[in-house]
Structures are given as structure tokens and as C-alpha cells.
Design a protein around this motif. Structure first.
Motif, PDB file in Angstrom:
ATOM      1  N   VAL A 118      31.475  59.895  45.610  1.00 55.64           N
ATOM      2  CA  VAL A 118      31.954  58.462  46.056  1.00 55.64           C
ATOM      3  C   VAL A 118      32.393  57.536  44.800  1.00 55.64           C
ATOM      4  O   VAL A 118      31.708  57.445  43.976  1.00 55.64           O
ATOM      5  CB  VAL A 118      30.125  57.616  46.941  1.00 55.64           C
ATOM      6  CG1 VAL A 118      30.897  56.191  46.927  1.00 55.64           C
ATOM      7  CG2 VAL A 118      29.656  58.247  47.076  1.00 55.64           C
ATOM      8  N   GLY A 119      33.473  57.231  44.762  1.00 54.01           N
ATOM      9  CA  GLY A 119      33.965  56.793  43.990  1.00 54.01           C
ATOM     10  C   GLY A 119      34.107  55.055  43.698  1.00 54.01           C
ATOM     11  O   GLY A 119      33.625  54.762  45.073  1.00 54.01           O
ATOM     12  N   ALA A 120      33.487  54.272  42.232  1.00 52.49           N
ATOM     13  CA  ALA A 120      33.453  52.755  42.895  1.00 52.49           C
ATOM     14  C   ALA A 120      35.003  52.564  42.226  1.00 52.49           C
ATOM     15  O   ALA A 120      35.441  53.110  41.459  1.00 52.49           O
ATOM     16  CB  ALA A 120      32.710  53.072  41.474  1.00 52.49           C
ATOM     17  N   LEU A 121      35.707  51.599  43.294  1.00 51.86           N
ATOM     18  CA  LEU A 121      37.076  51.081  42.709  1.00 51.86           C
ATOM     19  C   LEU A 121      36.339  49.723  41.953  1.00 51.86           C
ATOM     20  O   LEU A 121      35.509  49.100  42.123  1.00 51.86           O
ATOM     21  CB  LEU A 121      37.675  50.776  44.615  1.00 51.86           C
ATOM     22  CG  LEU A 121      37.545  51.930  44.874  1.00 51.86           C
ATOM     23  CD1 LEU A 121      38.110  51.139  46.278  1.00 51.86           C
ATOM     24  CD2 LEU A 121      38.177  53.158  44.489  1.00 51.86           C
ATOM     25  N   SER A 122      37.699  49.528  40.926  1.00 53.57           N
ATOM     26  CA  SER A 122      37.712  47.971  40.539  1.00 53.57           C
ATOM     27  C   SER A 122      38.757  47.226  40.666  1.00 53.57           C
ATOM     28  O   SER A 122      40.053  48.327  41.275  1.00 53.57           O
ATOM     29  CB  SER A 122      36.791  48.357  39.260  1.00 53.57           C
ATOM     30  OG  SER A 122      37.961  49.249  38.632  1.00 53.57           O
ATOM     31  N   PRO A 123      39.037  46.674  40.233  1.00 50.11           N
ATOM     32  CA  PRO A 123      41.015  46.135  40.266  1.00 50.11           C
ATOM     33  C   PRO A 123      41.064  46.572  38.851  1.00 50.11           C
ATOM     34  O   PRO A 123      41.353  47.464  37.559  1.00 50.11           O
ATOM     35  CB  PRO A 123      40.635  44.180  39.609  1.00 50.11           C
ATOM     36  CG  PRO A 123      38.771  44.806  40.126  1.00 50.11           C
ATOM     37  CD  PRO A 123      38.130  45.456  39.382  1.00 50.11           C
ATOM     38  N   PRO A 124      42.880  46.587  39.218  1.00 50.09           N
ATOM     39  CA  PRO A 124      43.714  47.105  38.319  1.00 50.09           C
ATOM     40  C   PRO A 124      43.635  46.793  36.785  1.00 50.09           C
ATOM     41  O   PRO A 124      44.053  45.657  37.292  1.00 50.09           O
ATOM     42  CB  PRO A 124      45.407  47.611  38.675  1.00 50.09           C
ATOM     43  CG  PRO A 124      45.211  46.732  40.545  1.00 50.09           C
ATOM     44  CD  PRO A 124      43.664  46.542  40.276  1.00 50.09           C
ATOM     45  N   ILE A 125      43.589  47.482  36.042  1.00 49.49           N
ATOM     46  CA  ILE A 125      43.776  47.129  34.782  1.00 49.49           C
ATOM     47  C   ILE A 125      44.663  47.171  34.316  1.00 49.49           C
ATOM     48  O   ILE A 125      45.523  48.058  34.222  1.00 49.49           O
ATOM     49  CB  ILE A 125      42.363  47.797  33.076  1.00 49.49           C
ATOM     50  CG1 ILE A 125      41.581  48.206  34.240  1.00 49.49           C
ATOM     51  CG2 ILE A 125      42.285  47.006  32.358  1.00 49.49           C
ATOM     52  CD1 ILE A 125      40.518  48.892  33.794  1.00 49.49           C
ATOM     53  N   THR A 126      45.760  45.735  33.766  1.00 48.15           N
ATOM     54  CA  THR A 126      46.947  46.103  33.374  1.00 48.15           C
ATOM     55  C   THR A 126      46.875  45.678  31.518  1.00 48.15           C
ATOM     56  O   THR A 126      46.038  44.298  31.222  1.00 48.15           O
ATOM     57  CB  THR A 126      47.715  44.570  34.107  1.00 48.15           C
ATOM     58  OG1 THR A 126      46.657  43.591  34.148  1.00 48.15           O
ATOM     59  CG2 THR A 126      47.722  45.060  35.135  1.00 48.15           C
ATOM     60  N   THR A 127      47.831  46.395  31.345  1.00 46.52           N
ATOM     61  CA  THR A 127      47.740  46.425  29.438  1.00 46.52           C
ATOM     62  C   THR A 127      49.652  46.083  29.658  1.00 46.52           C
ATOM     63  O   THR A 127      50.498  46.340  29.853  1.00 46.52           O
ATOM     64  CB  THR A 127      47.141  47.147  28.983  1.00 46.52           C
ATOM     65  OG1 THR A 127      47.975  48.467  29.689  1.00 46.52           O
ATOM     66  CG2 THR A 127      45.531  47.508  29.225  1.00 46.52           C
ATOM     67  N   SER A 128      49.341  45.391  28.212  1.00 41.28           N
ATOM     68  CA  SER A 128      50.317  44.767  27.704  1.00 41.28           C
ATOM     69  C   SER A 128      50.890  45.839  26.143  1.00 41.28           C
ATOM     70  O   SER A 128      49.685  45.038  25.975  1.00 41.28           O
ATOM     71  CB  SER A 128      51.051  43.986  28.070  1.00 41.28           C
ATOM     72  OG  SER A 128      49.928  42.647  27.398  1.00 41.28           O
ATOM     73  N   TRP A 129      51.637  46.338  26.120  1.00 49.02           N
ATOM     74  CA  TRP A 129      51.840  47.039  24.408  1.00 49.02           C
ATOM     75  C   TRP A 129      52.594  46.559  23.491  1.00 49.02           C
ATOM     76  O   TRP A 129      53.368  45.268  24.573  1.00 49.02           O
ATOM     77  CB  TRP A 129      52.074  48.393  24.884  1.00 49.02           C
ATOM     78  CG  TRP A 129      51.623  49.393  25.601  1.00 49.02           C
ATOM     79  CD1 TRP A 129      51.106  50.542  26.942  1.00 49.02           C
ATOM     80  CD2 TRP A 129      50.033  49.764  25.432  1.00 49.02           C
ATOM     81  NE1 TRP A 129      50.652  50.221  27.162  1.00 49.02           N
ATOM     82  CE2 TRP A 129      49.455  50.658  26.145  1.00 49.02           C
ATOM     83  CE3 TRP A 129      49.582  49.568  24.245  1.00 49.02           C
ATOM     84  CZ2 TRP A 129      48.276  51.195  26.179  1.00 49.02           C
ATOM     85  CZ3 TRP A 129      48.176  50.050  24.026  1.00 49.02           C
ATOM     86  CH2 TRP A 129      47.649  51.343  25.331  1.00 49.02           C
TER      87      TRP A 129
END
Ligand SMILES: Cc1cc2nc3c(=O)[nH]c(=O)nc-3n(C[C@H](O)[C@H](O)[C@H](O)COP(=O)(O)OP(=O)(O)OC[C@H]3O[C@@H](n4cnc5c(N)ncnc54)[C@H](O)[C@@H]3O)c2cc1C
Length: 129
Positions: A118-129
Motif C-alpha cells: 500500500v503506497g503512501a501518497l504525498s503531494p508532489p515535491i517541486t524543486t527549483s535548481w
């Protein structure tokens, strides 16, 4: 269980003239109810329009679990924590009951406990380089 057509069985002509209980539909639901009634000493007849198990019961994926389509957190939010707990408690009881029946009756259904991811979902993590 699952994956194919139910094996053809000899059609029982309506030989029983009387029964305590007549169940219409010989899928998992009807047969499970019949099983309990017979164990309780009732005289039961199960009728099926085609073959016993001809419906979804012989075509399912064969997974036995105690999960719901509804996430616990969603159910708790909409129905309340007590209802969510009771609902998931019942799922557990149903699962345990099915496993007990398979083991006690020695049902030949290739049952094995293999766990479930059962996968635990989380909001997408956005990164900026
Ligand atoms: C593709 C698929 C995959 C699934 N995978 C899973 C899974 O992995 N795990 C899981 O737990 N569940 C799964 N399910 C759900 C599960 O198969 C069903 O919940 C279960 O089979 C329902 O059993 P039932 O006895 O209520 O209905 P059915 O198995 O459909 O049985 C109903 C019976 O009643 C008979 N009938 C209907 N109307 C009449 C009438 N008027 N007169 C006489 N007889 C009649 C039919 O011929 C049939 O034999 C899946 C379902 C599908 C379709």
C-alpha cells in the motif's frame, strides 16, 4: 478462485420439494450464506440461473484482503471516526473469518498470505535548481 469459467457441474433438477431456506444465486454470497445455514442445521436449496459461481465469483482476480476503496482518513472525515473504525474493524473480521473457513474446512483454493503493498501518497515535491 478466479481467472476462468466455472467447471461444469451436473445440473441438479429441482429434486427438493421443501427447504427451510431457498437462496437464489450460487455465487460467493449465496454459497457462503448457505454454508452458514447448513452448519446451523437448516435445510437449504441454492438455485442458480446458470451454474453455481458462473457470475463474478469465478471471474474475479482471486485477491482476499481487508482493504476498502475508501481511505480510512476520507471515511473518518465524511462519516466520523467511530464509523470509520467500525467499518475497518468489520473488514478485518470478514477477512479473518474467510481465512479461518479456508483453513478449517481445508478448502482447496490455492490460498496463501503474500501481503499487499500500500503506497503512501504525498503531494508532489517541486524543486527549483
Ligand atoms: C473482474 C472482477 C474482478 C474481481 N476481483 C476481485 C478480487 O480480487 N477480490 C474480491 O474480493 N472481489 C473481487 N471481485 C468482486 C467479487 O468477484 C464479487 O464481489 C463477488 O463475486 C460477488 O459475489 P456474488 O455471489 O454476490 O455475485 P455473483 O458471483 O455474480 O453470483 C451471483 C449468482 O447469481 C446468479 N443469478 C443472478 N440472477 C439470478 C436469478 N434471477 N435467478 C437465479 N440465479 C441468478 C448468477 O448466475 C450468479 O451465479 C471482482 C469482480 C470482478 C467482476
Amino acid at each position: 478462485m478466479g481467472g476462468g469459467r466455472a467447471p461444469a457441474r451436473p445440473r441438479a433438477a429441482a429434486t427438493a420439494k421443501r427447504a427451510d431456506v431457498v437462496i437464489v444465486g450460487g455465487g460467493l454470497t449465496g454459497v457462503a450464506a448457505a454454508w452458514e445455514l447448513v452448519r446451523g442445521g437448516r435445510d437449504v436449496v441454492v438455485l442458480d440461473a446458470i451454474e453455481p459461481g458462473e457470475g463474478a465469483s469465478s471471474r474475479n482476480a482471486g485477491m482476499l484482503g481487508r482493504h476498502s476503496k475508501h481511505a480510512f482518513i476520507d471515511l473518518a472525515a465524511t462519516m466520523g471516526l467511530d464509523t470509520a473504525r467500525a467499518f475497518f474493524g468489520e473488514l478485518r473480521e470478514i477477512y479473518d473469518g474467510a481465512v479461518k473457513r479456508i483453513q478449517e474446512e481445508g478448502l482447496d483454493c490455492d490460498f496463501r498470505k503474500c501481503g499487499r503493498f500500500v503506497g503512501a501518497l504525498s503531494p508532489p515535491i517541486t524543486t527549483s535548481w
